[in-house]
Design an enzyme around this catalytic site. Structure first.
Site, mmCIF file in Angstrom:
data_model
loop_
_atom_site.group_PDB
_atom_site.id
_atom_site.type_symbol
_atom_site.label_atom_id
_atom_site.label_comp_id
_atom_site.label_asym_id
_atom_site.label_seq_id
_atom_site.Cartn_x
_atom_site.Cartn_y
_atom_site.Cartn_z
ATOM 1 N N ARG A 224 0.858 -1.184 0.000
ATOM 2 C CA ARG A 224 0.000 0.000 0.000
ATOM 3 C C ARG A 224 0.898 1.238 0.000
ATOM 4 N NH1 ARG A 224 -3.442 -2.494 -1.911
ATOM 5 N NH2 ARG A 224 -5.503 -2.994 -1.111
ATOM 6 N N HIS A 272 -1.272 -0.057 -10.007
ATOM 7 C CA HIS A 272 -2.007 -1.002 -9.146
ATOM 8 C C HIS A 272 -2.435 -2.247 -9.930
ATOM 9 C CE1 HIS A 272 -4.430 -1.250 -5.177
ATOM 10 N NE2 HIS A 272 -4.141 -2.470 -5.618
HETATM 11 P P1 NDP Z 1 -2.219 -10.942 5.190
HETATM 12 O O1 NDP Z 1 -3.213 -10.377 6.136
HETATM 13 O O2 NDP Z 1 -2.274 -12.388 4.871
HETATM 14 O O3 NDP Z 1 -0.735 -10.658 5.741
HETATM 15 C C1 NDP Z 1 -0.381 -9.436 6.275
HETATM 16 C C2 NDP Z 1 1.037 -9.538 6.802
HETATM 17 O O4 NDP Z 1 1.418 -8.249 7.291
HETATM 18 C C3 NDP Z 1 1.165 -10.513 7.978
HETATM 19 O O5 NDP Z 1 2.376 -11.214 7.894
HETATM 20 C C4 NDP Z 1 1.172 -9.574 9.183
HETATM 21 O O6 NDP Z 1 1.884 -10.037 10.289
HETATM 22 C C5 NDP Z 1 1.903 -8.388 8.612
HETATM 23 N N1 NDP Z 1 1.626 -7.191 9.398
HETATM 24 C C6 NDP Z 1 0.433 -6.567 9.602
HETATM 25 N N2 NDP Z 1 0.595 -5.502 10.403
HETATM 26 C C7 NDP Z 1 1.914 -5.452 10.707
HETATM 27 C C8 NDP Z 1 2.709 -4.596 11.505
HETATM 28 N N3 NDP Z 1 2.179 -3.570 12.171
HETATM 29 N N4 NDP Z 1 4.030 -4.844 11.609
HETATM 30 C C9 NDP Z 1 4.586 -5.892 10.955
HETATM 31 N N5 NDP Z 1 3.888 -6.761 10.191
HETATM 32 C C10 NDP Z 1 2.568 -6.540 10.072
HETATM 33 O O7 NDP Z 1 -2.304 -10.056 3.867
HETATM 34 P P2 NDP Z 1 -1.927 -10.480 2.360
HETATM 35 O O8 NDP Z 1 -0.572 -11.076 2.371
HETATM 36 O O9 NDP Z 1 -3.026 -11.240 1.743
HETATM 37 O O10 NDP Z 1 -1.921 -9.043 1.664
HETATM 38 C C11 NDP Z 1 -1.001 -8.041 2.077
HETATM 39 C C12 NDP Z 1 -1.379 -6.721 1.429
HETATM 40 O O11 NDP Z 1 -1.074 -6.730 0.039
HETATM 41 C C13 NDP Z 1 -2.867 -6.364 1.450
HETATM 42 O O12 NDP Z 1 -3.268 -5.877 2.707
HETATM 43 C C14 NDP Z 1 -2.935 -5.305 0.382
HETATM 44 O O13 NDP Z 1 -2.659 -4.047 0.975
HETATM 45 C C15 NDP Z 1 -1.803 -5.689 -0.575
HETATM 46 N N6 NDP Z 1 -2.308 -6.141 -1.879
HETATM 47 C C16 NDP Z 1 -1.918 -5.462 -3.016
HETATM 48 C C17 NDP Z 1 -2.357 -5.853 -4.259
HETATM 49 C C18 NDP Z 1 -1.902 -5.151 -5.497
HETATM 50 O O14 NDP Z 1 -2.378 -5.444 -6.599
HETATM 51 N N7 NDP Z 1 -0.971 -4.226 -5.402
HETATM 52 C C19 NDP Z 1 -3.261 -7.008 -4.422
HETATM 53 C C20 NDP Z 1 -3.593 -7.661 -3.177
HETATM 54 C C21 NDP Z 1 -3.121 -7.230 -1.964
HETATM 55 P P3 NDP Z 1 1.454 -11.360 11.111
HETATM 56 O O15 NDP Z 1 1.743 -12.494 10.161
HETATM 57 O O16 NDP Z 1 2.334 -11.344 12.268
HETATM 58 O O17 NDP Z 1 -0.005 -11.217 11.414
#
Ligand code: NDP
Length: 309
Positions: A224, A272
Site C-alpha cells: 500500500r 495497481h
Molecule cells: P495478510 O493479512 O495475509 O498478511 C499481512 C502480513 O502483514 C502478515 O504477515 C502480518 O503479520 C503483517 N503485518 C500486519 N501488520 C503489521 C505490523 N504492524 N508490523 C509488521 N507486520 C505486520 O495479507 P496479504 O498477504 O493477503 O496481503 C497483504 C497486502 O497486500 C494487502 O493488505 C494489500 O494491501 C496488498 N495487496 C496489493 C495488491 C496489489 O495489486 N498491489 C493485491 C492484493 C493485496 P502477522 O503475520 O504477524 O499477522
C-alpha cells in the site's frame, strides 16, 4: 431455504462476477439467490468491494458475513456501522499474480536489466552477484508475502521476512519488532513491502528507517502506498542512498499526472496491477464461505476488526 446474497461490489464488476458466482454456488450445492437489490433485512450475505455505494451496514440485521472481493480491507475495516463478520479475499489467482509481479521486479533489479534494456554503450561487463548472495527483505509474511518469499527462495535469494507477530517454524528466517526490522533492513539490498495499511504500518518506511538500508538498495512496493513516506523516499532517491523504487500502490490512485513519482528517473510506476482478484477462483472462495456460514463452520480469512487486517 434460499439464501439471499447481495452483490454490493459495484455495477462495474457485476457482468464479470455474476456468472462465476452463480456457477460457484451451484458447484458448492448452495441454494442461493444472487441479487443486486434486496430489502436489507432479508440479506444473508454481502459480496463487497471498495468503492461500493453501500456504506451503512446497520439495516443488514440478518447478514451473516460481508465477503470482500479484495485482499486489502483498509477502506471497510474502520466502518463503525460494520458489526457483521468481515472476510477478506485470499484467492489462488491473486496470489499467483503477486508472485509473478514480485519475482519479475526483484529479478529486474537483481540482474541490473535496465542498463541493457536502455542500451548501455560500450562493453562494460557488470556481472550481478548470484541470487544466494543477495539479501531480500520481505516485509509482511501473510498469504502474499510468504508466497513471494518462497518463490524468491526457490530462485536461491537470501530471503528473510519480518512481520508483526514474529513467525516461528517457517522455511524462511522471520524477524519481528523494531530491532528485527533494523537488523534486516541494514542487510537488505532489495526490500519488498507486502503489509496491509493500518495505523501501525502507515509511514513504516520513514526517513529514519530508510536510512538503515545499504547504499543503492531497491524497494518494490505492491503493498500500500501509505507504507512509505513519499517525501522521505524521494529524498533518499535524490541523494543516491536508494537505487530505485518500483511502486504499484499510492496514497492517491490514480496517481496524479503531476506527482513527482511520475517523472522521477529512480521510480517505476505501475498502476495497481501487481495482482488482481480473478473472478473464477474468487467466486469459489465466496461460495465456500457461504457454505461455511450455513453449516456453522468457521469462516475463512476473517478480518480482525481491531487489528485492522
Ligand atoms: P495478510 O493479512 O495475509 O498478511 C499481512 C502480513 O502483514 C502478515 O504477515 C502480518 O503479520 C503483517 N503485518 C500486519 N501488520 C503489521 C505490523 N504492524 N508490523 C509488521 N507486520 C505486520 O495479507 P496479504 O498477504 O493477503 O496481503 C497483504 C497486502 O497486500 C494487502 O493488505 C494489500 O494491501 C496488498 N495487496 C496489493 C495488491 C496489489 O495489486 N498491489 C493485491 C492484493 C493485496 P502477522 O503475520 O504477524 O499477522
Amino acid at each position: 431455504m434460499t439464501v439471499t446474497v447481495l452483490f454490493a461490489a459495484g455495477e462495474a464488476l457485476w457482468p464479470e462476477y455474476a456468472p462465476h458466482l452463480r456457477a460457484a454456488f451451484d458447484e458448492a450445492g448452495l441454494d442461493a439467490a444472487l441479487v443486486t437489490e434486496a430489502e436489507p433485512g432479508a440479506v444473508d450475505y454481502i459480496v463487497y468491494a471498495p468503492g461500493s455505494p453501500l456504506q451503512d451496514f446497520t439495516p443488514y440485521t440478518r447478514c451473516r458475513a460481508v465477503l470482500n472481493l479484495w485482499a486489502g480491507v483498509e477502506r471497510i475495516v474502520g466502518n463503525p456501522t460494520l458489526t457483521q463478520p468481515l472476510c477478506r479475499m485470499v484467492d489462488p489467482g491473486l496470489t499467483e499474480g503477486m508472485v509473478e509481479y514480485v519475482t519479475g521486479h526483484v529479478l529486474r533489479h537483481h540482474l541490473g536489466m535496465d542498463r541493457y534494456i536502455k542500451g548501455a554503450p560500450g562493453w562494460q561487463q557488470i556481472v550481478p552477484p548470484l541470487a544466494r548472495e543477495r539479501v531480500v527483505a520481505m516485509l509482511g509474511l501473510g498469504e502474499l508475502g510468504l508466497a513471494c518469499a518462497r518463490a524468491l527462495k526457490a530462485l536461491s535469494f537470501a530471503v528473510e521476512g519480518w512481520s508483526r507477530s514474529g513467525k516461528t517454524g517457517l522455511d524462511i528466517p522471520a524477524h519481528h519488532g523494531e530491532a528485527g526490522l533494523e537488523a534486516l533492513l541494514r542487510r537488505a539490498e532489495i526490500v519488498v513491502t507486502l503489509l496491509p495499511r493500518t495505523a501501525e504500518t502507515e509511514n513504516l518506511l520513514d526517513a529514519r528507517r530508510l536510512a538503515w538500508l545499504p547504499q543503492g538498495a531497491v524497494i518494490v512496493n505492491p503493498g500500500r502506498g501509505a507504507l512509505i513516506d513519499d517525501d522521505a523516499l524521494l529524498a533518499a532517491l535524490d541523494s543516491g542512498a536508494l537505487g530505485h523504487a518500483t511502486l504499484d500502490v499510492f496514497r492517491i490512485e490514480p496517481l496524479p499526472e503531476d506527482h513527482p513519482f511520475r517523472h522521477h528517473p529512480g521510480v517505476t510506476v505501475t498502476p495497481h496491477i501487481a495482482a488482481d482478484t480473478r473472478a473464477s477462483s474468487a467466486a469459489r472462495v465466496v461460495a465456500e464461505n457461504i457454505r461455511r456460514g450455513e453449516t456453522g463452520e468457521p469462516l475463512l480469512h476473517r478480518v480482525d476488526l481491531t487489528r485492522g487486517y
